[in-house]
Design a protein around this motif. Structure first.
Motif, PDB file in Angstrom:
ATOM      1  N   LEU A 159       0.830  -1.205   0.000  1.00 30.58           N
ATOM      2  CA  LEU A 159       0.000   0.000   0.000  1.00 30.58           C
ATOM      3  C   LEU A 159       0.867   1.258   0.000  1.00 30.58           C
ATOM      4  O   LEU A 159       0.559   2.237  -0.683  1.00 30.58           O
ATOM      5  CB  LEU A 159      -0.957   0.001   1.192  1.00 30.58           C
ATOM      6  N   ASN A 160       1.954   1.232   0.760  1.00 26.69           N
ATOM      7  CA  ASN A 160       2.869   2.377   0.783  1.00 26.69           C
ATOM      8  C   ASN A 160       3.481   2.643  -0.582  1.00 26.69           C
ATOM      9  O   ASN A 160       3.765   3.786  -0.927  1.00 26.69           O
ATOM     10  CB  ASN A 160       3.976   2.165   1.818  1.00 26.69           C
ATOM     11  N   PHE A 161       3.683   1.605  -1.359  1.00 32.39           N
ATOM     12  CA  PHE A 161       4.254   1.749  -2.697  1.00 32.39           C
ATOM     13  C   PHE A 161       3.189   1.921  -3.779  1.00 32.39           C
ATOM     14  O   PHE A 161       3.509   2.023  -4.957  1.00 32.39           O
ATOM     15  CB  PHE A 161       5.141   0.538  -3.029  1.00 32.39           C
ATOM     16  N   GLY A 162       1.923   1.926  -3.382  1.00 29.18           N
ATOM     17  CA  GLY A 162       0.846   2.109  -4.358  1.00 29.18           C
ATOM     18  C   GLY A 162       0.591   0.879  -5.204  1.00 29.18           C
ATOM     19  O   GLY A 162       0.025   0.978  -6.291  1.00 29.18           O
ATOM     20  N   ILE A 163       0.980  -0.289  -4.711  1.00 33.18           N
ATOM     21  CA  ILE A 163       0.765  -1.546  -5.442  1.00 33.18           C
ATOM     22  C   ILE A 163      -0.523  -2.168  -4.893  1.00 33.18           C
ATOM     23  O   ILE A 163      -0.508  -3.120  -4.120  1.00 33.18           O
ATOM     24  CB  ILE A 163       1.966  -2.506  -5.285  1.00 33.18           C
ATOM     25  N   TYR A 164      -1.630  -1.599  -5.298  1.00 34.05           N
ATOM     26  CA  TYR A 164      -2.923  -1.947  -4.710  1.00 34.05           C
ATOM     27  C   TYR A 164      -3.402  -3.345  -5.087  1.00 34.05           C
ATOM     28  O   TYR A 164      -4.074  -4.002  -4.294  1.00 34.05           O
ATOM     29  CB  TYR A 164      -3.970  -0.900  -5.079  1.00 34.05           C
ATOM     30  N   ASP A 165      -3.040  -3.826  -6.277  1.00 35.90           N
ATOM     31  CA  ASP A 165      -3.490  -5.170  -6.644  1.00 35.90           C
ATOM     32  C   ASP A 165      -2.801  -6.234  -5.793  1.00 35.90           C
ATOM     33  O   ASP A 165      -3.393  -7.270  -5.490  1.00 35.90           O
ATOM     34  CB  ASP A 165      -3.359  -5.448  -8.133  1.00 35.90           C
ATOM     35  N   LEU A 166      -1.581  -5.977  -5.350  1.00 35.21           N
ATOM     36  CA  LEU A 166      -0.907  -6.903  -4.443  1.00 35.21           C
ATOM     37  C   LEU A 166      -1.619  -6.923  -3.089  1.00 35.21           C
ATOM     38  O   LEU A 166      -1.889  -7.984  -2.530  1.00 35.21           O
ATOM     39  CB  LEU A 166       0.568  -6.525  -4.274  1.00 35.21           C
ATOM     40  N   ASN A 208       1.683 -15.741  -6.455  1.00 34.87           N
ATOM     41  CA  ASN A 208       2.989 -16.122  -6.994  1.00 34.87           C
ATOM     42  C   ASN A 208       3.240 -15.465  -8.346  1.00 34.87           C
ATOM     43  O   ASN A 208       4.326 -14.939  -8.606  1.00 34.87           O
ATOM     44  CB  ASN A 208       3.088 -17.644  -7.121  1.00 34.87           C
ATOM     45  N   PHE A 209       2.236 -15.490  -9.198  1.00 32.52           N
ATOM     46  CA  PHE A 209       2.348 -14.877 -10.518  1.00 32.52           C
ATOM     47  C   PHE A 209       2.516 -13.359 -10.400  1.00 32.52           C
ATOM     48  O   PHE A 209       3.349 -12.757 -11.086  1.00 32.52           O
ATOM     49  CB  PHE A 209       1.119 -15.220 -11.361  1.00 32.52           C
ATOM     50  N   LEU A 210       1.753 -12.745  -9.517  1.00 35.00           N
ATOM     51  CA  LEU A 210       1.804 -11.296  -9.329  1.00 35.00           C
ATOM     52  C   LEU A 210       3.184 -10.853  -8.834  1.00 35.00           C
ATOM     53  O   LEU A 210       3.743  -9.868  -9.328  1.00 35.00           O
ATOM     54  CB  LEU A 210       0.716 -10.873  -8.333  1.00 35.00           C
ATOM     55  N   ILE A 211       3.750 -11.604  -7.919  1.00 38.06           N
ATOM     56  CA  ILE A 211       5.072 -11.243  -7.403  1.00 38.06           C
ATOM     57  C   ILE A 211       6.130 -11.398  -8.496  1.00 38.06           C
ATOM     58  O   ILE A 211       7.034 -10.561  -8.615  1.00 38.06           O
ATOM     59  CB  ILE A 211       5.408 -12.057  -6.140  1.00 38.06           C
ATOM     60  N   LEU A 212       6.008 -12.412  -9.305  1.00 35.97           N
ATOM     61  CA  LEU A 212       6.917 -12.573 -10.437  1.00 35.97           C
ATOM     62  C   LEU A 212       6.810 -11.375 -11.387  1.00 35.97           C
ATOM     63  O   LEU A 212       7.826 -10.830 -11.833  1.00 35.97           O
ATOM     64  CB  LEU A 212       6.618 -13.873 -11.176  1.00 35.97           C
ATOM     65  N   GLU A 213       5.606 -10.952 -11.671  1.00 35.76           N
ATOM     66  CA  GLU A 213       5.402  -9.769 -12.524  1.00 35.76           C
ATOM     67  C   GLU A 213       6.044  -8.526 -11.913  1.00 35.76           C
ATOM     68  O   GLU A 213       6.683  -7.750 -12.611  1.00 35.76           O
ATOM     69  CB  GLU A 213       3.913  -9.503 -12.733  1.00 35.76           C
ATOM     70  N   LEU A 214       5.865  -8.348 -10.613  1.00 38.14           N
ATOM     71  CA  LEU A 214       6.444  -7.180  -9.944  1.00 38.14           C
ATOM     72  C   LEU A 214       7.967  -7.189 -10.027  1.00 38.14           C
ATOM     73  O   LEU A 214       8.588  -6.146 -10.255  1.00 38.14           O
ATOM     74  CB  LEU A 214       6.004  -7.123  -8.479  1.00 38.14           C
ATOM     75  N   GLN A 215       8.566  -8.346  -9.872  1.00 38.18           N
ATOM     76  CA  GLN A 215      10.017  -8.452  -9.991  1.00 38.18           C
ATOM     77  C   GLN A 215      10.467  -8.057 -11.394  1.00 38.18           C
ATOM     78  O   GLN A 215      11.449  -7.321 -11.560  1.00 38.18           O
ATOM     79  CB  GLN A 215      10.477  -9.875  -9.664  1.00 38.18           C
ATOM     80  N   GLN A 216       9.739  -8.518 -12.391  1.00 39.04           N
ATOM     81  CA  GLN A 216      10.070  -8.185 -13.776  1.00 39.04           C
ATOM     82  C   GLN A 216       9.893  -6.696 -14.035  1.00 39.04           C
ATOM     83  O   GLN A 216      10.714  -6.054 -14.704  1.00 39.04           O
ATOM     84  CB  GLN A 216       9.229  -9.009 -14.738  1.00 39.04           C
ATOM     85  N   GLU A 217       8.833  -6.117 -13.508  1.00 40.67           N
ATOM     86  CA  GLU A 217       8.589  -4.683 -13.693  1.00 40.67           C
ATOM     87  C   GLU A 217       9.674  -3.855 -13.017  1.00 40.67           C
ATOM     88  O   GLU A 217      10.111  -2.829 -13.570  1.00 40.67           O
ATOM     89  CB  GLU A 217       7.208  -4.307 -13.166  1.00 40.67           C
ATOM     90  N   ALA A 218      10.109  -4.282 -11.855  1.00 41.20           N
ATOM     91  CA  ALA A 218      11.171  -3.559 -11.162  1.00 41.20           C
ATOM     92  C   ALA A 218      12.476  -3.627 -11.970  1.00 41.20           C
ATOM     93  O   ALA A 218      13.236  -2.651 -12.002  1.00 41.20           O
ATOM     94  CB  ALA A 218      11.378  -4.131  -9.761  1.00 41.20           C
ATOM     95  N   GLU A 219      12.717  -4.754 -12.617  1.00 41.52           N
ATOM     96  CA  GLU A 219      13.917  -4.903 -13.446  1.00 41.52           C
ATOM     97  C   GLU A 219      13.915  -3.911 -14.606  1.00 41.52           C
ATOM     98  O   GLU A 219      14.965  -3.398 -14.980  1.00 41.52           O
ATOM     99  CB  GLU A 219      14.034  -6.327 -13.983  1.00 41.52           C
ATOM    100  N   THR A 220      12.748  -3.664 -15.185  1.00 39.56           N
ATOM    101  CA  THR A 220      12.685  -2.742 -16.326  1.00 39.56           C
ATOM    102  C   THR A 220      13.017  -1.322 -15.910  1.00 39.56           C
ATOM    103  O   THR A 220      13.443  -0.522 -16.739  1.00 39.56           O
ATOM    104  CB  THR A 220      11.306  -2.761 -17.011  1.00 39.56           C
TER     105      THR A 220
END
Length: 105
Positions: free
Chosen positions: A56-63, A90-102
């Protein structure tokens, strides 16, 4: 759309915290997975609370929403639904890791 591109993370200072958030998220997720498999749901609830607050602090509301669904399924002792929601997590966290990499590019 990159979830880290939001109004809550509008400064370079806050953007610099994203790698720390991801590292904490990965560690908390591993701990959650282990405790979930062991059916140690009290620890799972604590980790859900921690990750939800950070997201919530990071604005990642779907998580945060996904964690709420897991909490609800576990409280209702609906193991089938909990399993579905954990797989989505599990899928959502994988997506977040990929997005952070970009963002590093």
């Amino acid at each position: 759309m990159n979830r880290f591109d939001n109004d809550r993370l509008n400064s370079a200072r806050l953007q610099a915290l994203i790698p720390i958030f991801i590292e904490e998220l990965k560690a908390d997720h591993q701990c959650f997975q282990l405790n979930y498999k062991l059916k140690n749901f009290e620890i799972c609830f604590q980790l859900i609370h921690k990750i939800e607050g950070s997201s919530l602090n990071f604005g990642i509301y779907d998580l945060a929403d996904q964690l709420m669904l897991i909490r609800s399924a576990l409280r209702d002792q609906n193991t089938e639904q909990a399993e579905v929601e954990v797989n989505v997590l599990n899928f959502l966290i994988l997506e977040l890791q990929q997005e952070a990499e970009t963002l590093k590019s």
